[in-house]
Structures are given as C-alpha cells and as structure tokens.
Design an enzyme around this catalytic site. Structure first.
Site, PDB file in Angstrom:
ATOM      1  N   HIS A 161     -37.339  41.690  -0.188  1.00  0.00           N
ATOM      2  CA  HIS A 161     -37.151  41.266  -1.510  1.00  0.00           C
ATOM      3  C   HIS A 161     -36.490  42.023  -2.826  1.00  0.00           C
ATOM      4  CE1 HIS A 161     -38.731  38.800  -5.050  1.00  0.00           C
ATOM      5  NE2 HIS A 161     -39.076  39.918  -5.691  1.00  0.00           N
ATOM      6  N   ASP A 189     -45.493  45.677  -9.226  1.00  0.00           N
ATOM      7  CA  ASP A 189     -44.360  44.504  -9.516  1.00  0.00           C
ATOM      8  C   ASP A 189     -43.952  44.590 -11.004  1.00  0.00           C
ATOM      9  OD1 ASP A 189     -43.555  41.812 -10.047  1.00  0.00           O
ATOM     10  OD2 ASP A 189     -44.870  40.895  -8.962  1.00  0.00           O
TER      11      ASP A 189
END
Lengths: 409, 188
Positions: free
Chosen positions: A319, A229
């Site tokens: 995403h 991330d």
C-alpha cells in the site's frame, strides 16, 4: 495526524487555528485565551499555574476565519458525517436562508452556546473542540446556479468499488466533530432540525478515533486493522499544507475539495494473515508504523532498498509503495475516522474506515492515487470501498457572514 | 443587520411627541460574538431606547395566521423601561403576551396589561411558554432564514428597532384565553 518528518511522534507544528480555552481558564488570569498548541509543544515549565487544568469540554475552536474549521483542526475523537438532499422546492433563495440559519447554529454551538431556539441548550455548554464544516455537492451548486469546480463530480468507477447508493453522493455535507459524543449528537440534532425545511437526510456515517487524553495529542491514528494510518500527511500550518488543501479559484478561494469514502475492512480474513504478511501488505511495521526500511514511524521509506535475494524490502505491491507518487501534485490531506457498526446476523464484525481527504483539486490530486491503488495494492484483498462522495467545501466566513456566501450572495 | 432611519407611527395609540424618530441602528454586541440579532437604538437625547438592547432574537416560522417573537431584553439604565407596543411590516397587529395560569389552573396566554417592564439594570426574557410578542394576521408566510424587522415602542416615546431571524420551532403552541382564532404556525 500529520507533522514534519523530523518531528518525534506526539509533537506537532503550530496550526494557524489556535484553540481558545474558555471557562476554566478565565479564572486563572486576565487573558482568557491560551494557545493550547503552545502548551502541547512546551510541556515544561508549565506556562500556567498547574492548579487549574482546564476541562477539555471547555476548549473552543474558533468558528469564523478565512477557512472553515474542522479541516486543519487536529482531528477530534468523534466525527459524524451527514449528507442531505435538497427538497425540490429549495431554490437559490432557500439555499441562502438555509445556510444563514445553519451558519448561525454552528457559530453558536461551536462556541459553547445553545443555538437560537435550542430546546436543549444545556447540551451545548461543553463544545470539547466542536467543529461544524459544510460542503456542497454538485446538486447544491447547480441549484445555486453557480459555476461548479471541474472536479466536483462523482469519482470515476474503480474496479475494487462495491458502492452502495445509501453511502454515496449528496447535495449538502455537514461534518460534525468533537471530543465529546454527546456534544456531537446535540449539534447534529439542532442542525438537522433547522435544515429540515430545506433538505432531508440522505446518509449518515459515524466514526471515532482514540478518546481525548488517551494518547499524546498529534499521535497518528490507528485504524481497526491495527495499522498506524496517516503518517505521511502534510502538517497544518505549513506551506505544503496550504498548497495541498486550499483552493484559490473563484467562490472556492479559501475552500477545499472533500472526498469521503466508506471502506469496509474484512477483519475475519485479515486475522488469517500473520504479522510479516501484514507488514508486507502495508509496507510498514504494524508495531510502530515505521517503513520496512526504517525503525521510526517518520523515517523516509527507501524504495530502492533490496533484500538478500534482490527483492525490494518495501514490496512493489504494498500500500505504501502504490500510494506514493513521485509527482508532488499528487498529495492529499487525510482526516479519517474508524467505524465499527452492528454486524449482520451471524457475523461478528462490520468495521471499516470513513476515509476523508481534503485536497484543492480532487481530479488532479486524489484520483491518480486512487487509480494506482485500484490497479495494484495488496491491501485491496481486505478492503472494499462501499461508499463514495465528493463535496466542494467553501471558504470560512467572518462574523456576520455565512458559509456559502461567496456562492450565494 | 441593517441600519435604518425611519419615521414610525405606532398603531398602538401612542402619539409620538416628536414628529420623527431617528433610529441609529443595530450594533452587534461584542459580548456575544455569535449574536445575529442584537440591536441597540439611540436617539440624540438619553432615552429609554438608548438603554435597552435585545439579543438572541428570533421569530417562529409560520405558514400564515399568527407567530411569535422571542429574545433577551436587557436594560443597562437606571430606570425601569416599559415596552408598550410593537410593530412589524409582516403583521398589522402585534401584541405583548404573557403566559399565566387561568382560574382553572391551566397555563394560558393573554395580553399583558401595561406592557413589558424591563427592570433597571436588569433583563426580561421573551421565550416560548413565557412572555413573548405575538404577530397576528400575518401578511405572508414566515420562512426559516427570513429576517423580520420589529420595532418596540417604549413608554417615553422612544423606540427600538431590531431584526430577528425566522426559525422552525415545534414548541410554543400555547393555549389562548378568550376567543382567539387561528393557531401558531408550525413551519412550512
């Protein structure tokens, strides 16, 4: 964290804010200051005698400077976010007095000294890269009778939001981050004691990353979904970072805008998704964070690539695809922490992300990205924003000055 | 930190030999970069004040009544320095206190006889529960974040002026021997 695309994982560019090693290193040579980034980027030959490995607890991040620390600082293992509301009788002069006191506390604590009137100075001696960063909400700027940046307001309501007031907004934000949780707790206690006459606690969010020493410095964090991330972050110390993060406007010059969103993740439904489904939802391989069109985490995604039957390899709903903008203005710098709190009765998970991003202009840079994700992002199936706040982070200060002086002086 | 030049008449009964006393003011110590209230005063000649410095000074917040000042006094000279009195605009009466056991064995605060002695090449700590400077009959509330200016009168007639921030502090509620009234403030 962040780096240029062509860097290998675990290596990062030099940040302007060099870490100073105190204590243990002082015995090694006359110079007590060593750029730790240098040591990281030049693992061999050893620049200092291997006989003395400084304790991470002794590592100090300078407090004073053009920018507040804790933004371009390589993210520490533990982050604590405190939002306070001003008391009704705290006026402009009160704000000035409060910020002078809190600045002095932060300046001392981050350098490994007890604060003035610290009843537990023994807990301050191991800063472990402690940083304290202050941000002002709309209510603070209003009380200061200052001109708020146009973007300093709650984010627009998004369809995916399920906001809980106990994790939203606030007049004063204090971000406390260190590699040592005891150090964080002491700094928090000291700062809240000294803020108490002026402001009361509104909400607290606590987060963590890997412990210091577990992985190589500069390794991109993983969230509790298991995903890498933050791969495409801009790198501190680069012109891109400066452009994305630092404001140039008025009392905010040298400061930045901060967005904090509490994003609950549903690990129980995420468990039902098989590995390829997870990769498709994100657009990256969970294994190493590489885009579905590449093999290395830092490979540039190829959104034009299609599979045998003509579908994009990186799905339109992923995403990665939805977050990416062709507009270079729509970039942010992420500095998130995981949370894993006590579950409600009968449940086994209460986990998520304390999403934190810094950007010079929240309306121009952050909101368009969030709007796209709100419209379509398969990941929304397992994520729910439950908290949201925006703060104006003023510039740093020189020795003898205080954070907020450009607004309050 | 402010630099001031002022004439002082210390109410502690010290008649200053020289009519005016020049205080060349507060310099932040390089040894303690975060220190806000470090002051070194000097006069034209070598005086006790020249050798005396105070760092990490702070004053306890109080709604009124009395309060106390603390800090770390250091003497870089070759002779002991005696602080005989203190003065501040916020209080008509400052006293130099020590904390010591009374006959019953209880720790009590009382005015120190002969003043505070900062030993040659040594230091003296003013702290809650120990030596401290009392500010009596405060003229107004001391609010957290205020800056208070205090002047210490030394036995050779020189003096040291310093500023100290006011901080909220829950402790330092010592017992007093004798007939002192009022009590230490506990913030506002």
């Amino acid at each position: 964290m962040s780096r240029g695309r062509d860097d290998a994982p675990g290596r990062r560019g030099t940040t302007r804010r060099q870490f100073l090693l105190g204590g243990a290193v002082a015995g090694v040579g006359a110079a007590a200051a060593v750029g730790i980034d240098y040591a990281i980027r030049h693992p061999e030959p050893q620049p200092v005698a291997a006989a003395s490995v400084p304790l991470n607890g002794d590592v100090i991040v300078p407090f004073h400077g053009a920018h507040q620390a804790g933004i371009d600082t390589d993210a520490q293992a533990h982050g604590l976010f405190l939002a306070l509301d001003l008391r009704p009788d705290t006026d402009r002069d009160g704000l000035r007095r409060m910020m002078r006191i809190l600045t002095d506390d932060a300046a001392r604590l981050t350098q490994g000294e007890g604060a003035l009137a610290d009843t537990e100075p023994e807990l301050a001696v191991a800063p472990a890269r402690l940083t304290v960063t202050f941000g002002f909400g709309p209510g603070f700027v209003d009380r200061a009778r200052g001109q708020a940046p146009a973007w300093l307001h709650p984010l627009p309501a998004f369809g995916i939001d399920r906001l809980q007031p106990e994790y939203c907004d606030g007049d004063l934000l204090i971000q406390i981050a260190s590699d040592d949780p005891l150090t964080v707790a002491h700094a928090s206690r000291m700062l809240l004691k000294d803020a108490r006459s002026f402001a009361g606690l509104r909400w607290t969010q606590q987060g963590f990353r890997r412990a210091h020493g577990t992985v190589k410095p500069g390794t991109t964090m993983r969230n509790l979904f298991g995903q890498v991330d933050g791969t495409s972050n801009v790198s501190p110390g680069t012109p891109e970072f400066d452009e994305v993060v630092w404001s140039a406007d008025g009392w905010m010059a040298g400061g930045t805008g901060m967005v904090i969103r509490r994003i609950r993740i549903d690990l129980d439904t995420w468990d039902r998704l098989d590995r390829s489904g997870r990769d498709q939802a994100v657009g990256r391989f969970q294994s190493n964070g590489a885009p579905l069109t590449g093999t290395d985490e830092f490979d540039e995604p190829d959104f034009a690539a299609t599979d045998a039957i003509g579908f994009p390899v990186i799905p339109e709903f992923s995403h990665l695809r939805r977050a990416r903008s062709e507009d270079p203005a729509q970039r942010i710098f992420r500095r998130a922490y995981n949370y894993d709190d006590a579950p409600a009765a009968g449940e086994i998970s209460n986990a998520g992300l304390v999403f934190v991003s810094f950007q010079a202009d929240v309306d121009r840079q952050f909101t368009p990205i969030q709007r796209r994700l709100d419209e379509l992002d398969l990941l929304n199936e397992w994520t729910t924003p439950i908290g949201s706040a925006v703060f104006a982070v003023p510039p740093g200060c020189a020795e003898g000055g205080y954070i907020g002086e450009t607004l309050l002086a | 930190m402010n630099t001031t030049k002022k004439t002082l008449a210390l109410r502690a009964g010290i008649l200053l030999a020289s009519a005016s006393l020049t205080l060349a003011g507060c310099a932040t110590s390089t040894a303690a970069p975060a220190t806000q209230a470090t002051a070194v005063a000097a006069t034209a000649d070598a005086t006790a004040a020249e050798a005396l410095a105070i760092s990490d000074a702070w004053v306890k917040a109080a709604d009124g009544g009395m309060s106390a000042a603390f800090g770390e006094l250091s003497n870089r000279g070759d002779d002991d320095i005696t602080i005989v009195a203190a003065e501040a605009a916020v209080s008509p009466r400052l006293e130099l206190h020590e904390t010591a056991a009374n006959d019953a064995g209880e720790m009590m605060m009382r005015e120190v006889e002969g003043g505070f002695v900062v030993p040659a090449a040594g230091s003296l700590t003013l702290e809650p529960g120990g030596n401290h400077i009392m500010l009596m009959d405060l003229s107004h509330a001391l609010m957290a974040g205020d800056e208070i200016t205090i002047t210490l009168a030394l036995s050779d007639g020189s003096s040291l002026e310093f500023t100290a921030p006011v901080k909220d502090f829950a402790g330092g509620n010592e017992n007093y021997d004798g007939d002192m009234d009022g009590e230490m403030g506990s913030g506002h």
